[in-house]
Motif scaffolding. Structure first.
Motif, PDB file in Angstrom:
ATOM      1  N   GLY A  98       0.800  -1.226   0.000  1.00 58.10           N
ATOM      2  CA  GLY A  98       0.000   0.000   0.000  1.00 58.10           C
ATOM      3  C   GLY A  98       0.823   1.263   0.000  1.00 58.10           C
ATOM      4  O   GLY A  98       2.046   1.234   0.130  1.00 58.10           O
ATOM      5  N   PRO A  99       0.136   2.410  -0.155  1.00 60.95           N
ATOM      6  CA  PRO A  99       0.828   3.693  -0.211  1.00 60.95           C
ATOM      7  C   PRO A  99       1.265   4.201   1.163  1.00 60.95           C
ATOM      8  O   PRO A  99       0.570   3.976   2.155  1.00 60.95           O
ATOM      9  CB  PRO A  99      -0.230   4.638  -0.805  1.00 60.95           C
ATOM     10  N   MET A 100       2.411   4.845   1.213  1.00 60.14           N
ATOM     11  CA  MET A 100       2.945   5.486   2.422  1.00 60.14           C
ATOM     12  C   MET A 100       3.235   6.946   2.046  1.00 60.14           C
ATOM     13  O   MET A 100       3.388   7.258   0.861  1.00 60.14           O
ATOM     14  CB  MET A 100       4.247   4.822   2.889  1.00 60.14           C
ATOM     15  N   PHE A 101       3.373   7.794   3.051  1.00 60.04           N
ATOM     16  CA  PHE A 101       3.495   9.225   2.773  1.00 60.04           C
ATOM     17  C   PHE A 101       4.605   9.846   3.611  1.00 60.04           C
ATOM     18  O   PHE A 101       4.603   9.704   4.836  1.00 60.04           O
ATOM     19  CB  PHE A 101       2.170   9.927   3.095  1.00 60.04           C
ATOM     20  N   ARG A 102       5.549  10.484   2.940  1.00 66.80           N
ATOM     21  CA  ARG A 102       6.610  11.189   3.667  1.00 66.80           C
ATOM     22  C   ARG A 102       6.915  12.494   2.942  1.00 66.80           C
ATOM     23  O   ARG A 102       7.152  12.478   1.733  1.00 66.80           O
ATOM     24  CB  ARG A 102       7.895  10.352   3.747  1.00 66.80           C
ATOM     25  N   TYR A 103       6.931  13.594   3.704  1.00 66.24           N
ATOM     26  CA  TYR A 103       7.219  14.887   3.096  1.00 66.24           C
ATOM     27  C   TYR A 103       8.728  15.076   3.023  1.00 66.24           C
ATOM     28  O   TYR A 103       9.329  15.750   3.841  1.00 66.24           O
ATOM     29  CB  TYR A 103       6.558  16.013   3.895  1.00 66.24           C
ATOM     30  N   ASP A 104       9.327  14.411   2.044  1.00 65.89           N
ATOM     31  CA  ASP A 104      10.772  14.502   1.854  1.00 65.89           C
ATOM     32  C   ASP A 104      11.001  15.234   0.542  1.00 65.89           C
ATOM     33  O   ASP A 104      10.070  15.425  -0.231  1.00 65.89           O
ATOM     34  CB  ASP A 104      11.336  13.069   1.780  1.00 65.89           C
ATOM     35  N   ARG A 105      12.243  15.648   0.278  1.00 68.08           N
ATOM     36  CA  ARG A 105      12.516  16.343  -0.987  1.00 68.08           C
ATOM     37  C   ARG A 105      12.431  15.328  -2.139  1.00 68.08           C
ATOM     38  O   ARG A 105      13.205  14.378  -2.176  1.00 68.08           O
ATOM     39  CB  ARG A 105      13.910  16.972  -0.928  1.00 68.08           C
TER      40      ARG A 105
END
Ligand code: AMP
Length: 414
Positions: free
Chosen positions: A107-114
């Protein structure tokens, strides 16, 4: 015009076959290893991730998508899946029902990385968690699962790296040694703060200066307790015994606080800077941390975008299955008969289609070719008059006239 949000992407057309290939292979290998699927919500209470991943990690410090919902609850899009799986495991008292639970997820995961090549803000992981045993052979099992998975996909040029980061007892002495070693070094601001609370996290720092300093850091092996040393030795011995090549990386600590003992990573040189395909390890404290009994566990997560990238880079061909039948018709009356037949074929499980536009027979045959159809059924004036279907077998280059009563059986038989 609206555009897809930075760091995310649409997956379809030519791309989707790679994703289906990877996911089907993953499900297959998990089934063979007796792992069961688990699906948890995309968002959780933010605290689920803070308590597990740790305050001083990049993920929690900088990369989480958090928000307040309409009732003011602090929620986060999941940056990884181990914490939600353990939350579900404890909440549902699975430990009472099964001594050893083995789950897999996709499944999808979310990280606010560059965002950059191989790094996205919404990305997809395929992972497993084996909860309920401290045996190093369970570490071995999931390492073999991950390697078999990549091999079955046809991938080459990947390498296994392992380390042990000990348990919380080993970590006390190691962290004080790290503090002593790093005290007078020129670290970035983040690491200066980490030095006080979680010096081991300095090993994850992406700052070039800190990376250079980290190269001289004392190795953890001298600080492992007897139990952790023995665990690591057994894992290494069994890998050697099974002929699995690996390299020990004493600085492999993975950017998550919950790991204990074994850490591992599978890397490839095809990916450039983002060279990690799979990362995992043991986490023997997390179930307890979440309010469950003392329960050991081990797991890994593979990055799907990166695996798909490697498949393309290694030019691994994925066969696309064509459809069974395309129905081509000439004229309105024939179209109606064709559509009736179409739904009948579909009811019988035949993958079939019809070009609903009114176009020439030649264009319809071209379309059949594009869809990789095995059979084309032609219905024109002649066929209507004779009350039959003209069936062209595109593979064998032969054609037959088949009656309405026989058509389904004829196609199923062939
Ligand atoms: P981690 O959860 O950080 O241990 O990562 C496990 C695996 O997920 C990595 O080895 C990558 O393959 C993949 N991964 C992690 N972060 C990203 C990202 N931002 N974009 C794409 N893949 C990622």
């Amino acid at each position: 015009m609206f555009k897809v949000v930075r760091g995310t992407k649409d997956i379809f057309l030519d791309e989707i076959k790679y994703w289906q290939y990877v996911e089907e292979n993953f499900k297959k290998i998990c089934k063979i290893f007796n792992y069961q699927e688990i699906r948890t919500p995309i968002f959780e209470e933010t605290e689920v991730f803070i308590r597990s991943i740790g305050l001083e990690t990049d993920i929690v410090e900088k990369e989480m998508y958090t928000f307040l919902d309409k009732k003011g609850r602090n929620l986060a899009l999941r940056p990884e899946e181990t914490a939600p799986v353990i939350r579900a495991y404890v909440e549902n008292s699975i430990f009472l029902k099964k001594p050893l639970s083995k789950f897999y997820y996709i499944g999808p995961m979310f990280r606010y990385d560059r965002p950059q090549a191989g790094r996205y803000r919404q990305f997809h992981q395929l992972g497993v968690e084996a909860i309920g045993d401290i045996s190093p052979y369970l570490d071995l099992e999931i390492i073999i699962l991950s390697l078999n998975f990549l091999e079955n996909l046809g991938l080459k040029n990947f390498k296994l790296f392992i380390n042990s980061i000990g348990c919380k007892n080993c970590r006390v002495n190691y962290q004080s040694e790290l503090k002593r070693f790093l005290e007078k070094k020129l670290l970035c601001n983040d690491c200066n703060r980490r030095l006080k609370s979680a010096p081991i996290r300095i090993l994850d720092c992406k700052n070039e200066g800190c990376k250079e300093i980290a190269k001289g850091i004392p190795e953890i092996f001298n600080f492992l307790c007897d139990e952790c040393s023995e665990h690591f030795e057994k894992l290494k011995d069994s890998l050697t015994n099974f002929g699995i090549e690996f390299q020990i990386d004493p600085y492999l600590v993975r950017g998550l606080d919950y790991y204990t003992k074994t850490c591992f990573e599978i890397k490839t040189d095809l990916l450039g800077a983002q060279n990690s395909l799979i990362g995992g390890g043991r986490y023997d404290e997390l179930v307890k941390e979440f309010g469950g009994p003392d329960t050991s566990a081990v797991g890994f997560a593979a990055g799907e975008e990166r695996i798909v990238f490697c498949l393309k880079k290694q030019k691994i061909e994925i066969k696309e299955e064509g459809i069974d039948v395309l129905i081509s018709t000439i004229g309105d009356k024939a179209k109606l008969r064709g559509i009736k037949l179409l739904f009948n074929l579909r009811r019988n499980g035949l993958i079939s289609d019809h070009d609903f536009r009114t176009i020439s027979l030649k264009s319809q045959l071209r379309y059949a070719d594009k869809l990789g159809a095995r059979f084309v059924i032609i219905i024109g004036e002649d066929e209507l008059k004779k009350n039959i279907f003209l069936v062209k077998d595109l593979k064998k280059s032969v054609q037959f006239e088949v009656s309405e009563d026989d058509i389904v059986n004829f196609l199923l038989k062939n």
